[in-house]
Every structure is written in structure tokens, then in C-alpha cells.
Design a protein around this motif. Structure first.
Motif, mmCIF file in Angstrom:
data_model
loop_
_atom_site.group_PDB
_atom_site.id
_atom_site.type_symbol
_atom_site.label_atom_id
_atom_site.label_comp_id
_atom_site.label_asym_id
_atom_site.label_seq_id
_atom_site.Cartn_x
_atom_site.Cartn_y
_atom_site.Cartn_z
ATOM 1 N N ASN A 1 9.065 4.000 1.336
ATOM 2 C CA ASN A 1 8.200 3.902 0.152
ATOM 3 C C ASN A 1 8.835 4.463 -1.110
ATOM 4 O OD1 ASN A 1 6.360 2.774 1.817
ATOM 5 N ND2 ASN A 1 5.017 4.546 1.927
ATOM 6 N N ARG B 1 6.555 -7.286 -13.490
ATOM 7 C CA ARG B 1 7.823 -7.966 -13.193
ATOM 8 C C ARG B 1 7.622 -9.156 -12.271
ATOM 9 N NH1 ARG B 1 12.197 -3.151 -13.321
ATOM 10 N NH2 ARG B 1 10.959 -2.124 -14.900
ATOM 11 N N GLU C 1 0.497 5.105 -1.664
ATOM 12 C CA GLU C 1 0.489 6.315 -0.850
ATOM 13 C C GLU C 1 1.600 7.266 -1.266
ATOM 14 O OE1 GLU C 1 0.628 5.000 3.162
ATOM 15 O OE2 GLU C 1 -1.518 4.539 3.204
ATOM 16 N N ALA C 2 2.801 6.697 -1.510
ATOM 17 C CA ALA C 2 3.921 7.545 -1.911
ATOM 18 C C ALA C 2 3.604 8.221 -3.240
ATOM 19 C CB ALA C 2 5.192 6.719 -2.031
ATOM 20 N N ALA C 3 2.984 7.464 -4.155
ATOM 21 C CA ALA C 3 2.644 8.032 -5.465
ATOM 22 C C ALA C 3 1.615 9.141 -5.306
ATOM 23 C CB ALA C 3 2.122 6.948 -6.396
ATOM 24 N N LEU D 1 2.999 4.098 -14.139
ATOM 25 C CA LEU D 1 4.418 4.323 -13.865
ATOM 26 C C LEU D 1 4.923 3.546 -12.655
ATOM 27 C CD1 LEU D 1 4.385 8.192 -14.318
ATOM 28 C CD2 LEU D 1 5.299 6.536 -15.925
ATOM 29 N N ILE D 2 4.066 3.313 -11.692
ATOM 30 C CA ILE D 2 4.520 2.705 -10.436
ATOM 31 C C ILE D 2 4.016 1.270 -10.299
ATOM 32 C CG2 ILE D 2 4.575 2.962 -7.930
ATOM 33 C CD1 ILE D 2 5.809 5.312 -9.430
ATOM 34 N N TYR E 1 19.833 1.523 -7.380
ATOM 35 C CA TYR E 1 18.438 1.253 -7.042
ATOM 36 C C TYR E 1 18.274 1.326 -5.524
ATOM 37 C CZ TYR E 1 17.523 -0.171 -11.806
ATOM 38 O OH TYR E 1 17.355 -0.161 -13.164
ATOM 39 N N ARG F 1 0.814 -1.200 0.000
ATOM 40 C CA ARG F 1 0.000 0.000 0.000
ATOM 41 C C ARG F 1 0.853 1.257 0.000
ATOM 42 N NH1 ARG F 1 -4.650 1.220 4.379
ATOM 43 N NH2 ARG F 1 -3.671 3.264 4.448
ATOM 44 N N GLY F 2 2.034 1.158 0.620
ATOM 45 C CA GLY F 2 2.918 2.316 0.699
ATOM 46 C C GLY F 2 3.272 2.884 -0.670
ATOM 47 N N GLN F 3 3.329 2.020 -1.677
ATOM 48 C CA GLN F 3 3.653 2.489 -3.031
ATOM 49 C C GLN F 3 2.567 3.420 -3.552
ATOM 50 O OE1 GLN F 3 6.520 1.593 -5.124
ATOM 51 N NE2 GLN F 3 7.211 1.267 -3.050
ATOM 52 N N PRO G 1 4.458 -1.519 -13.804
ATOM 53 C CA PRO G 1 5.817 -2.014 -14.045
ATOM 54 C C PRO G 1 6.267 -3.008 -12.980
ATOM 55 C CG PRO G 1 5.734 0.367 -14.296
ATOM 56 C CD PRO G 1 4.400 -0.053 -13.763
ATOM 57 N N GLN G 2 5.904 -2.739 -11.720
ATOM 58 C CA GLN G 2 6.314 -3.660 -10.660
ATOM 59 C C GLN G 2 5.504 -4.946 -10.704
ATOM 60 O OE1 GLN G 2 7.167 -2.078 -6.677
ATOM 61 N NE2 GLN G 2 6.628 -0.083 -7.483
ATOM 62 N N ALA H 1 17.288 -6.711 -11.632
ATOM 63 C CA ALA H 1 18.576 -6.210 -11.160
ATOM 64 C C ALA H 1 18.388 -5.339 -9.930
ATOM 65 C CB ALA H 1 19.247 -5.415 -12.269
ATOM 66 N N HIS H 2 17.238 -4.649 -9.856
ATOM 67 C CA HIS H 2 17.037 -3.692 -8.772
ATOM 68 C C HIS H 2 16.814 -4.375 -7.433
ATOM 69 C CE1 HIS H 2 12.903 -4.732 -9.829
ATOM 70 N NE2 HIS H 2 12.606 -4.430 -8.599
ATOM 71 N N ARG H 3 16.554 -5.701 -7.475
ATOM 72 C CA ARG H 3 16.296 -6.328 -6.172
ATOM 73 C C ARG H 3 17.578 -6.518 -5.379
ATOM 74 N NH1 ARG H 3 11.599 -10.561 -7.639
ATOM 75 N NH2 ARG H 3 10.059 -9.021 -8.248
ATOM 76 N N GLY H 4 18.645 -5.956 -5.894
ATOM 77 C CA GLY H 4 19.894 -5.848 -5.149
ATOM 78 C C GLY H 4 20.565 -7.160 -4.923
#
Lengths: 506, 246
Positions: free
Chosen positions: B92, A425, A402-404, A417-418, B138, A398-400, A421-422, A503-506
Motif C-alpha cells: 500500500n 490521473r 487504509e495506508a493513509a 494528497l492521496i 517511484y 481500499r489499501g490506499q 491526485p491518483q 511516469a510512475h507507472r513504471g
């Protein structure tokens, strides 16, 4: 014995490196640690070897060692002529190869299929390689321009007009349908007892509405008549459409301030359309029409599966979002749609689309048999894709959202955009799973007399020239290998994409 | 309401179902003022701060941000959100975008700033929070403290008039709390209007103009830091302070 309770210790001499007492690296190490490290594993290893022996060896023998490679007809593949047990009869595949690819597509026109395959390849490959630039243009060409070109290439035929003609046709068709419905209602009202007057009144209202629509459409009909009366109607219509669409886009894009880029894009797009019309001679009737009933083989398999995959994605995304919508009407519609299509077998859908749908459509409304199957498959797999994507949507915290919201993004922008895409993936494995399933399910179209690859292979068994004991197995082996190449390719590519995007999952 | 007021909250009431979470909240925040909101958990402080940029709806009262009025119908949400930046407890950040993309997203898509200008501005803010060299990484590749500083930079790229902080250091390792607080102190020194929900009493003492103490959905006490810590008035405040200050 030394004093174990001593709490201080200082090492005087460092211990030097020693080799391991048993070998743990290399092939011997692998054998020891992975294959024969416990009684159970020894048993499993032996069982696996046995299994491989009884499957791989006969397959190898059938496909390669005992196979017949050359010949003109069935006599080449008979054991009494060859002198040993006969495996695969490859000359059969050779002789039927073009049928497996093109079906009954007329021989002199087959270059059109080749050209379509070629165009698809040179547009798709750069799209799949992440390093290459201009992805937007490339995607536009592949997803929008290519299907149109492919349609006119494969089916043939030309245009009688462009935007003005289509819009006129659509709107006057709509007006006619409305008037027709009104008249039906009125007649039903005359025949019904209690609510009759109400129905009659409603019918008259609908007729009036139809008349009003025709009135509104009338200037357009007049314009269309003028254009069709001109000496080169397609080009006049093209110019009018280009001018109208470009102007609308120009003013929507911000007019004289910021609309210039959009105007340029629009003009470039129409220039492209013009070139296609000129090159393919669409204004002069185009290429000879090849009825979709003659299409077959790999061509049909690819047309059905690629169209299914490409169209089911947007349908699936829309349904997945709809199912999570807060607007009840949209949510109920999406849930109903998804559950309906998931609850019905694909064969039923294909039967319905092919044999029942024409009964429901107005008389002057005809859809090609292949297109009917395509629509059925797109809706069917759209429902499946929707559920896969919904799984991804649920993984977004949910935070995604809210941040958006907090940085001022609207619902549409947040989604595009948010969230999407996630979500996409997360569900790549599930999506590819569905796509592979869809690719193989295309073989079901053969029950509505469309000959896909498998159907074509199956049909060729009936040929007496090639009737041998192993023809059947050879044909299925060939079909299986073709399906495998495509499905395995999709699977590998999806793994590649997954690794890249994650790649972004570090 | 005074003339230099930038956030005005009047008679704010909110219910979750039958539960009355916020009761008659009245707060006026002047331009450049730093307000720390504290209180026991469940006292409604996060809910209160989230009402200001309409992440929570409310049933009664009104909120005015920079002259834009937000009633229970939340009609002018978009305008308010453009003026208010927010930093969350759990950062977030958008995990699929680089740090730089996180910071340019809103300027490009909400304010329609050209990409180059947005990137230049974002780099300026990343320098301000002291992580410009991480711009192309990232979020998952950064530490918690760094992520929270990126979140602050992301909020700043929209040039907000007010910044809301919802327990910005609660999810951080003790070692990283300081770097985030330092960033916030810098921001305060530059004159940003801030509403901060936090348990960091050191920060409150150093930076706040006023401390608002909440319990059971209502404001119990409002005071300057000096008075709040040295001379709390209400019994509940005294109890709270005795429990957190040792």
C-alpha cells in the motif's frame, strides 16, 4: 538421415548473418507488411485511398485552389466575375473577422478584449509548461486574480466599496429576506384553516429571527455608513478589510508563533488588489461599462467555455466526493443533483436560466444574462465531470485509504494528497473528453440570444453585401477550423500531461 | 495490567453482521515485547491486529495503547494512530509519490515537521532499511521486497511506539522474503514493540517473545517460542503445527 534421437549437440561453425528473402524494412516493407499483406487488407487499402480521394481532394480544391482571396464585396466571389467555379470566399471572412472575434463590442474599447486575451495567454502558458517554477503563485494569479481583472476589463465599471460593503449588503439582504419570509408565512397562516395557527406562530418566530439578525448586523451597517460617508470610501473600506482579514488570518495561522508568513502573504495579496484598483481606476468608476449583450464571437465562446471548464472542476469534485459520502443527506443531495442535471438537456437549462430564473428571484435581484447562462453551464457540466471523477475514485484500492489512515492522515488530507491526485490521473482522457464537449456545446448559447463564434458567423450570412453561393460554406469552414484548433490543442496537451503524470507507472 | 504494558487489549469482541469474528480477546503487550500471531486463515488474526489502530471497528471491549484508551466509539483514533505504525501485506505505498515523498508525507502533514527536516529523517530511515539510493524512484520501479522495506521505513518516520505487521511477507517472491525479515529482525533488536501476523515460523522462533495462536476468532494458546514448538498444549495447536512444519 541423421539420428534425430541424439540428445547431445555441439555447434562447430557459427551461422553468419543473411539478408531476409523479402524486404521487411523501409517503405517497400511497410507496403508489403501493413497495406498489401492479405486480400482483405488490399481491399481495405484501396477503399481507404478512394475515400481519401473523394473527400480530401474536393476539400482541398474548395478551400485553396478555387478559393477567392481578395475582394471588397460579393461581386469578387461570383463565378461570372471570376471566370471559374468559385470555392471559398475568403474576403468575406476577412471583412467579418473582427466581428467573429469581438461581436458587437464597441470598436474603441476592443483593446480591452485584446488585453484580456493577452493576459490570459501570458498567465496560462507558463502554467501549462511543467518545467517553469512558481506554479502556486501562477495558479493563484490565473484562477483568482485574472477572473476579477478580466471582469472589470471586459465589462468595465468600478467599485463602491470592498469587504465591509459586500458583507453588509449580503447580511442585510439575508436579514430582509428572512423577515420577508416570516411575514409571508404569517399571512399564509391567517388564510389557512387547520394548520393556520401553527404557520402564524412559525412566521412570527421567523420575523423575530430576521429582527435578531438585523440587530446583529447593525454595527456593521453603521461602520459601512461611516465608510461610505468618507471622502474616498473605496480606499477606507480597502484598508479596513485588509486589516481585518490579515488579522484573522494571522491568528488562525498560529498568531505570534507561526502566523507571520500568512500575515505577509495576506498583506502582499492586498497590496496586489490595491495596485489593481489604482491602475484600473476602480475607485473612480473604472472603465466605461460594455453590456454583455454586446459581447460576441470568439470572446463569448472563450469566456463561456473557460469559465465553464474552470468552475465545473470544483463542482464536479465536490459532487463526486458527495456521492460517495457515508453521510446520507450529502449523498442523497449529490445523487439528486447529478441525476437532475444529467437528465435535462442543456438547451432546457439555458432556457430556464435565461427566461425562467428571473421570475423566481426577488424583484431587486438582477443577474446579467451572460452570467445566468454561465451558471447554468457550470452546474450542467459539473454534473458530468462529477461522474467522470467518480469513475476515477472507484479505481483507488481500499489499501490506499487504509495506508493513509494508518499513518494518521485525516479524511480531508487523504482525499487531497492521496486519493484525488491518483483519481484525476486515471480520468484525464474522460475529463478532456468532457471539456472538449463543453467547448463545442457553448455554441448552444446562441439560442438564448448570446452570440458566440458560431452564432456570429451564422448571423453574418444575413449580410446582403456578402451574399454569394459559397458564403455559407466559407463561414462554416472557418468556424470549424477555429473549433478544431482549440479542441485539437486540448487533446494533444492532455496526451502530453498523461504521459508525464503516468511516469510512475513504471 | 502491568506498569510497563504499552498495548492492553481486554475482552475484545467483534461481529461482522451476525458473524462473531473476534471472541473475548485478552492480550497485554509489554514495552519492547515481540509478539507473533499465527493461526489458520480466517482465524481472525488480521482483523484482530487491525483493531489495534482502529482500521476495524469493534463492538465490545477496550484497547489501550500507550495510555490512550480506544473504546467501541473509537473516539481517540487519531492519537492512537500517531503512536502505531502499520505494515500491510500488499505494501500500500502511494504509487503517485516517490519513495522519499511516501516517507515524508505523514511527518509533514500530520506532525507539521518542516520539509527539510522530514527529508533528512526519511533518508535516515531509508538507510536503516538499506535502500537510500532508491529514494527518488517511484514504488512501481522497485521489487516487492524493496517496496515492503519502504513501507516499513514509511511507518517508522512517524516514530511509532508500536509496529503492527499484517502478513508482511505473504505477497512476496520467496527470494525477497529474507530481506524483509532481516529488516524486521534488525528492528526487533533495536527494541521496537512489534505485533506480527505471519506464517514465517523461522522468524517467530528467532525473534518472538511470545507466540499467540488463534483459531475461530479466539486465542487458543499463548506460549514462548521454545514451548510453543516443542511442547504445544492444545490439540488444535498440535494439528496446526503438524501441518505447517514438515
Amino acid at each position: 538421415m541423421s539420428d534425430t534421437a541424439a540428445s547431445s549437440f555441439v555447434r562447430q561453425v557459427l551461422i553468419s548473418e543473411r539478408t531476409a528473402p523479402v524486404k521487411v524494412t523501409g517503405f517497400v516493407g511497410f507496403l508489403r507488411t501493413r497495406l498489401f499483406n492479405s486480400p482483405t487488407n488490399i481491399l481495405l487499402t484501396l477503399a481507404s485511398v478512394l475515400l481519401l480521394w473523394i473527400t480530401v481532394v474536393p476539400a482541398f480544391k474548395f478551400l485553396l485552389v478555387d478559393a477567392v482571396w481578395t475582394g471588397k464585396d460579393r461581386t469578387a466571389c461570383l463565378a461570372e466575375n471570376v471566370g471559374h467555379v468559385v470555392g471559398a470566399c475568403w474576403p468575406f471572412v476577412q471583412a467579418k473577422f473582427s466581428q467573429f472575434i469581438y461581436g458587437f463590442y464597441p470598436e474603441p474599447e476592443r483593446w480591452r478584449v485584446d488585453l484580456t486575451f493577452f493576459l490570459a495567454a501570458i498567465l496560462l502558458l507558463p502554467l501549462l509548461i511543467p518545467r517553469l517554477p512558481a506554479k502556486g503563485l501562477n495558479a493563484g494569479l490565473f484562477f483568482v486574480a485574472f477572473p476579477v481583472v478580466a471582469f472589470f476589463l471586459l465589462r468595465g465599471g468600478g467599485l463602491s466599496g470592498l469587504g465591509v460593503n459586500w458583507v453588509t449588503g449580503l447580511l442585510s439582504g439575508f436579514a430582509d429576506t428572512v423577515s420577508d419570509l416570516g411575514q409571508k408565512l404569517t399571512r399564509a397562516g391567517e388564510a389557512t384553516a387547520v394548520i393556520g395557527p401553527l404557520l402564524q406562530w412559525l412566521g412570527k418566530l421567523v420575523v423575530l429571527l430576521g429582527a435578531a439578525v438585523s440587530g446583529l448586523v447593525w454595527p456593521l451597517v453603521w461602520l459601512n455608513g461611516q465608510i461610505q460617508g468618507a471622502s474616498r470610501p473605496v480606499w477606507v473600506d480597502f484598508a479596513v478589510t485588509a486589516a481585518i482579514v490579515s488579522l484573522i488570518l494571522f491568528f488562525l495561522g498560529g498568531g505570534f508563533r507561526t502566523g507571520w508568513r500568512i500575515l505577509l502573504g495576506s498583506i502582499a495579496t492586498f497590496a496586489g488588489i490595491g495596485i489593481v484598483i489604482a491602475v484600473m481606476g476602480l475607485d473612480r468608476g473604472g472603465l466605461p461599462i460594455v453590456d454583455s449583450g454586446l459581447w460576441g464571437g470568439l470572446l463569448v465562446t472563450l469566456v463561456v467555455s473557460v469559465t465553464g471548464i474552470v468552475t465545473s472542476m470544483p463542482i464536479g469534485i465536490a459532487l463526486a466526493l458527495g456521492r460517495r459520502s457515508t453521510i446520507p443527506l450529502i449523498r442523497f443531495f449529490s445523487v439528486g443533483f447529478i441525476e437532475f442535471w444529467r437528465g435535462v438537456p442543456l438547451i432546457t437549462v439555458l432556457f430556464f436560466a435565461t427566461y425562467m430564473l428571473p421570475l423566481f428571484l426577488p424583484g431587486n435581484f438582477k443577474i446579467d444574462g451572460l452570467v445566468r447562462a454561465l451558471i447554468g453551464i457550470a452546474l450542467f457540466s459539473g454534473a458530468y465531470i462529477a461522474e467522470v471523477i467518480r469513475g476515477g475514485l472507484q479505481a483507488i484500492p481500499r489499501g490506499q485509504y487504509e495506508a493513509a489512515s494508518a499513518i494518521g492522515l485525516s479524511w480531508w488530507k487523504t482525499t487531497a494528497l492521496i486519493v484525488m491526485p491518483q483519481a484525476l490521473r486515471h480520468v484525464i482522457p474522460g475529463l478532456v473528453n468532457s471539456f472538449i464537449g463543453l467547448f463545442k456545446d457553448t455554441s448552444l448559447v446562441s439560442i438564448v440570444s448570446l452570440f458566440d463564434l458560431l452564432g456570429q458567423v451564422h448571423a453574418s450570412f444575413a449580410d446582403p453585401i456578402w451574399a454569394t453561393p459559397t458564403t455559407l460554406f466559407t463561414g462554416f469552414a472557418f468556424a470549424g477550423m477555429v473549433y478544431f484548433v482549440f479542441c485539437f490543442g486540448m487533446s494533444r496537451y492532455s496526451l502530453f500531461v498523461e504521459n508525464r503524470l503516468n511516469a510512475h507507472r513504471g | 495490567m502491568t506498569t510497563d504494558s504499552i498495548v492492553g487489549i481486554a475482552e475484545l469482541n467483534k461481529w461482522y453482521g451476525d458473524f462473531h469474528v473476534l471472541r473475548d480477546i485478552n492480550v497485554d503487550v509489554a514495552k519492547g515485547e515481540r509478539i507473533v500471531i499465527c493461526g489458520p486463515s480466517g482465524s481472525g488474526k488480521s482483523t484482530f491486529i487491525r483493531c489495534i489502530n482502529a482500521l476495524e471497528e469493534f463492538q465490545e471491549g477496550r484497547i489501550v495503547v500507550d495510555g490512550i484508551e480506544l473504546g467501541p466509539q473509537l473516539r481517540r483514533v487519531d492519537e492512537v494512530r500517531r503512536e502505531v505504525g502499520m505494515v500491510f501485506q500488499s505494501f500500500n505505498l502511494f504509487p503517485h509519490l516517490t519513495v522519499l515523498e511516501n516517507c515524508t508525507l505523514a511527518p509533514i502533514w500530520v506532525r507539521h515537521v518542516p520539509k527539510k527536516d522530514a527529508e533528512a529523517a526519511a533518508m535516515k530511515y531509508l538507510e536503516r532499511v538499506k535502500i537510500p539510493h532508491q529514494a527518488n524512484k517511484y514504488p512501481a520501479q522497485l521489487s516487492g521486497g524493496q517496496q515492503q522495506r519502504v513501507a516499513i521505513a514509511r511507518a517508522l518516520t512517524m516514530n511509532p511506539k508500536v509496529m503492527l505487521f499484517d502478513e508482511p511477507t505473504s505477497a512476496l517472491d520467496p527470494e525477497m522474503v529474507k530481506e524483509v525479515l532481516d529488516t524486521m529482525v534488525d528492528l526487533a533488536k533495536e527494541g521496537m514493540t512489534m505485533l506480527v501476523v505471519t506464517h514465517e515460523m523461522g522468524f517467530a522462533r528467532e525473534v518472538a517473545n511470545r507466540i499467540v495462536f488463534m483459531d475461530a476468532g479466539q486465542i487458543i494458546e499463548t506460549n514462548t517460542p521454545a514451548n510453543f514448538f516443542a511442547n504445544p498444549q492444545h490439540a488444535r495447536t498440535k494439528l496446526f503445527l503438524s501441518q505447517i512444519l514438515r
